[in-house]
Structure formats: C-alpha cells, structure tokens
Design an enzyme around this catalytic site. Structure first.
Site, PDB file in Angstrom:
ATOM      1  N   ASP A 277       5.947 -15.336  85.328  1.00 38.89           N
ATOM      2  CA  ASP A 277       4.889 -14.567  84.660  1.00 38.89           C
ATOM      3  C   ASP A 277       5.393 -13.266  84.037  1.00 38.89           C
ATOM      4  OD1 ASP A 277       5.374 -13.192  87.024  1.00 38.89           O
ATOM      5  OD2 ASP A 277       3.299 -12.500  87.178  1.00 38.89           O
ATOM      6  N   ASP A 281       7.225 -12.172  89.079  1.00 38.22           N
ATOM      7  CA  ASP A 281       7.071 -12.460  90.509  1.00 38.22           C
ATOM      8  C   ASP A 281       6.359 -13.776  90.784  1.00 38.22           C
ATOM      9  OD1 ASP A 281       4.598 -11.537  89.727  1.00 38.22           O
ATOM     10  OD2 ASP A 281       4.462  -9.922  91.197  1.00 38.22           O
ATOM     11  N   LYS A 376       6.902 -10.958  95.880  1.00 39.48           N
ATOM     12  CA  LYS A 376       7.097 -12.371  95.582  1.00 39.48           C
ATOM     13  C   LYS A 376       8.099 -12.468  94.441  1.00 39.48           C
ATOM     14  CE  LYS A 376       2.743 -12.703  92.980  1.00 39.48           C
ATOM     15  NZ  LYS A 376       1.990 -11.483  93.310  1.00 39.48           N
TER      16      LYS A 376
END
Ligand code: G16
Length: 543
Positions: A277, A281, A376
């Site tokens: 994205d 992440d 993430k």
C-alpha cells in the site's frame, strides 16, 4: 539558532484515529494546523538531551513541505538531530527499522497509508516511540488533550534541508542526516529470509509480479526482488513513487489493486502476485487465480514459520486483531503457543512483542508482521510467502488448500460501506447495541445468537484497558459477525462488517467465500438493519 515562538489557537479535531491523525490535505494546509499537532506531540514527550528523531513519509502530496516544517520544529524543541529518509521518504516498516537500528528517541511518520493522495485527498501524521512502534493510546490521548489547549509553537529559523543529497548538515549544533531509505531495510530482509532458495525458485521458471501501486515500496522492491533476488525487471509494476499514487487508491485489495488482480487471474498468470500500500505496511497475496485472505495468510505463515530462517526456532506466540479470523488461533493451539486477541490497530501489538510474548501478528486489514520491527510490513509478508513457496515447492493455492484440510477453514469476508453519513453509521451501531440484551437465544435461519458484546481489551503487559472496540455477534455454531466503524477514514464514516464461519467440510471449503457466507450476510443485515438505515444495498468494497 534563532527560535520563533508563534502564537496559535487550538483546533478541536486533532484526535488521532486507528493510526495517527488523518485528514484531507486542505485541512493540514490551514494556517498552523500541522504545527499545532507536531507541537502537541513534542509537548507530550520528555525529550532527553542528545535525542534523535527519525523522520520520513510515504511521499504523498504535502510530504516535502511537512518534512521541512518538522525538521525546524524538532530543532526548536530540543532534539539534537534528525535522521530523515532521502527525498523525505521512508516506508512505515523502514522507519520502524531506522528507529530501532539507530536507537533514536522516536519517529514521526507522514502517511495516510492506503488512502488516496493529492491536493484534494489525504495526508496523515503519527508518532512512533523508541521501540519503533506506533505510540500507544495513553500517549495519543495526551497528544489530543494537549492539542485542545495549545497556545504557541516553536520553530527554528534554519535553512531548508536539501533532502535529495545523502549526508549530514549541521546548524548551531543541530544536525540533520539524510539517509538511504532502502539499504538498511533490504539488509534486514536479507538477514531473515533464505534469499538463495528464493533466488533458485525464481531462476527455475517461477514467475513473480509485484505491484507497488505507485507508492513507497517501489524502490525497496527493485532493490530486493530485482537486484538481490535476480527477478526480471518486468516482475515489478507501478514501482515509481508518485505524489498522488498515479491517481489511484493505494490499497492492496481485490477492488483497488484491480490491475494486478487481472494479471493474477489472467491466462498467463504468474505463480505468485502481491501488492503493498501507500506506506508499505500492508500486503495482498495472490496465487494463480487464487486470493489468500489476510487472516489465512497469517495462519499459514504461523503454521510454516519454521521453514523461514528467522523463525527456525519456532514462534514465542502470535496475536491477531479481534476482527481477524480465528484461523491463526487453531494453529497456535496445535503448536501449543499463546494467541492474543487485541483491538484493531497495530499499536496494540507493541507491548506483547516487547515483552517477548508474541513474534508474529496480523490483521484482516491486509497487515502482517513480526517482531523484526514494530509495524506491519508488506514486503516482509511477500518474502515470507516467497520463502515458503521456495522451501516447499508447492503453489500458493495448494499450500492454502492443504492448510484448510488440516486445520479446517475459517471462511471469511469483510464488507465495507464507505463514505456513509456519520449519523446513519451511528444509527446502525446504536440499533445493534440497543438489541444486545434481547438477541441471545434468537434464531435467524441456521444461526442462533449466543452472545452480543462490545469488545474491550485489557493489555496483559501494562494493564491498560481499551473499551468500545467493535460489536461482536457470536453464534452458537461458532460463526460470528463483527461490526465497527473505521478509524482511518477522512470523509463521512466507513462501516465495516466482518463475517466469519468455520467449516471442516471439504465441499464447503471449495466454495467462494461470498457464496459460503450468503446466509450469514443476510442475517447480519436482518440484525443491523444496515440496508434500511443507510440506503446501501451493496458494500463499496468486499475483501
Ligand atoms: C491502520 C492500522 C491497522 C488497522 C487499519 C484499519 O492501518 O494500523 O492496525 O487494522 O488501519 O483500521 P480501521 O478499520 O480503523 O480503518 P494502516 O495501514 O491504514 O496504517
């Protein structure tokens, strides 16, 4: 160094959401708006002497201007130095890595993640603490409280920093170092995965397609996949960073990554396709004509972690956000390791990782990561999958189907209703809440309601409590519907409906998730009255 103290008035809307403050660019461009929020962050912190701030963003519109302002404010607020990504760009996981590797005091990340960018679209800012992870609620609550009473901010009169040139410049003892955003991160990845095995897999006729969605991971992907792993250059698409993400919506899901999905479902589909994205992440994983839900991806990585060098000794534990499916719980049970259920938001994983309780975490919202950083990590997830494909010789689809055969399948889908007027969205939530005590025991077709609650979480490490984290309608058969409002949107409200049903039936496992969940979807409408209260018959996005 001359420091200006500028008088300002508070704004009332600077409450950080699921992941920092996200607003339209035009909101951030209001006089003093960004400065107020940055000063509120700095006022909340006790900045020690010689503190360094990590700084970078996903490269979206207004990134460059904001970076220059924040550098000057860091200088005026007692930071001794700033480490900033070249051109002001750092992916979110790379920023987390920089904070940890160079032991900086904290970091400011400029990103609205998967939201679109450009003068009419979104911008965002969040603070990460010294463990590299998003500031926990107790800090974001203080930042918000400060933003409501702020009267002035401090900014140093120093020249603009040339962000394109690597190296250090010093102004009256305050230094700014422009760092290579890619190298440290790529080195970290190379230290964790079996690059030789992946290289061999790629050299023996397997094909990979990675879509950076015109966003921040482009340069990282080029370095890792092409330069270090030897993938052909045409394995990459949309890898040039653009301020408005090519006019697209840099959200790696079946709706917004349509260009990649078409390739993955086309006649010459690569063995493995993936996207990430805006800030790098999130991840989406696809096989040939096959989509892996983020919840299954997490479970599968957990089940096979020992095949990845970084996790060869096994996992200490795993965690998932509440709306994420329970697939990973089944893996944890079989492995005999702990599994934690947290509210939505990566910030809730930080304490568990710092305490050594979990090594792997994930969310249904296309986020997976581990304790190598405290965010993430999209490319890390892609490398997990490449490592598993190389180590097993299986295809994506066969890995997932074998996993379902072994553990059963948590059939899962999320329906998003975007840009709903806030009053209508609140009415849906209020309607479900109002029935919470009457619903248990009621029968809707094949489904009998067992319990209805609003999820609350007590952090097992520091005892902090987070309430109101999403309505859960649990059914006697183990299926569930979760309804909550997104905390990352910038326009109207987004209602998220999460649907999950467990099946060990081999025939059911073959079904498309929407078909398998059709009755549960209808029941969720019956209970929430979402179509009637919002006038929406169909979700905007299905994942
Ligand atoms: C952020 C958070 C995630 C969360 C996601 C969706 O992701 O970091 O933990 O799952 O938002 O949140 P919501 O459902 O409230 O919109 P990102 O990638 O936007 O930073």
């Amino acid at each position: 160094m001359h420091i200006q103290v500028i008088a300002t008035q508070p704004f009332t809307d600077q409450k950080p959401g699921t992941s920092g403050l996200r607003k339209k660019v035009r909101v951030f461009q209001q006089l003093h708006y960004l400065q107020n929020f940055v000063q509120s962050i700095f006022n909340t912190l006790e900045i020690p002497e010689n503190a360094t701030l990590t700084l970078g963003g996903d490269g979206r519109f207004y990134n460059k201007e904001a970076i220059q302002i924040i550098i000057k404010m860091a200088a005026a607020n007692g930071f001794a130095s700033v480490l900033v990504g070249q051109h002001g760009i750092l992916s979110t996981p790379a920023a987390s890595n920089v904070i940890r590797k160079y032991h900086t005091f904290g970091g400011i990340i400029l990103s609205a993640s998967h939201n679109p960018g450009g003068p009419e679209d979104d911008f965002g800012i969040k603070y990460n603490i010294s463990n590299g992870g998003p500031a926990p609620e107790k800090i974001t609550d203080r930042i918000f409280a400060t933003s409501k009473t702020i009267t002035e901010y401090r900014i140093a009169e120093i020249p603009e920093v040339n962000l394109s040139k690597l190296g250090t410049t010093v102004h009256d003892g305050f230094s700014v170092t422009v760092i290579d955003p890619v190298r440290d991160y790529a080195d970290l990845m190379q230290s964790m995965f079996d690059f030789s095995a992946i290289k061999r897999w790629l050299a023996t006729g397997h094909r990979l397609k990675f879509d950076a969605m015109h966003a921040v991971t482009g340069p990282y992907a080029r370095e890792i996949f092409v330069h270090r792993l030897g993938a052909p250059a045409d394995s990459l698409m949309n890898c040039d960073v653009s301020e408005n993400f090519g006019g697209g919506h840099p959200d790696p899901n079946l709706t917004y990554a349509a260009e990649l999905v078409k390739i993955a479902y086309g006649a010459q589909a690569p063995d493995f396709s993936a996207a990430s994205d805006g800030d790098g992440d999130r991840n989406m994983i696809l096989g040939q004509h096959f989509f892996v839900t983020p919840s299954d991806s997490l479970a599968l990585i957990a089940a096979n972690a020992r095949l990845i060098p970084a996790y060869a000794q096994g996992l200490s534990g795993v965690a998932r956000s509440m709306p994420t499916s329970g697939a990973v719980d089944r893996v944890a049970a079989r492995l005999g390791i702990a599994c934690y259920e947290t509210p939505t938001g990566w910030k809730f994983f930080g304490n568990l990782m710092d305490a050594g309780r979990v090594a792997l975490c994930g969310e249904e919202s296309f986020g997976t990561g581990s304790d190598h950083v405290r965010e993430k990590d999209g490319l890390w997830a892609v490398l997990c999958w490449l490592n598993l494909l190389a180590a097993t010789g299986e295809s994506v689809e066969s890995l997932v189907r074998k996993h379902w055969q072994s553990y059963g399948r948590n059939v899962y889908s999320r329906h998003d209703y975007e840009n709903v007027p806030a009053a209508q969205a609140n009415a849906v939530i209020a309607h479900v809440k109002a029935q919470a005590s009457q619903l248990p025991g009621q029968v809707f077709g094949a489904y009998t309601v067992k319990t209805v609650d609003d999820f609350s979480y007590t952090d097992p490490v520091d005892g902090s409590v987070s309430t109101g984290q999403g309505l859960r309608i649990l059914f006697a058969c183990g299926s569930r519907v979760v309804i909550r409002l997104s905390g990352t949107g910038t326009e109207g409200a987004t209602i998220r409906v999460y649907l999950e049903a467990f099946t060990e039936d081999a025939a059911q496992q073959q079904l498309d998730a929407q078909d398998a969940l059709a009755e549960l979807i209808a029941v969720s409408h019956q209970i929430s009255l979402l179509p009637q209260l919002t006038g929406r018959q169909q979700p905007t996005v299905i994942t």
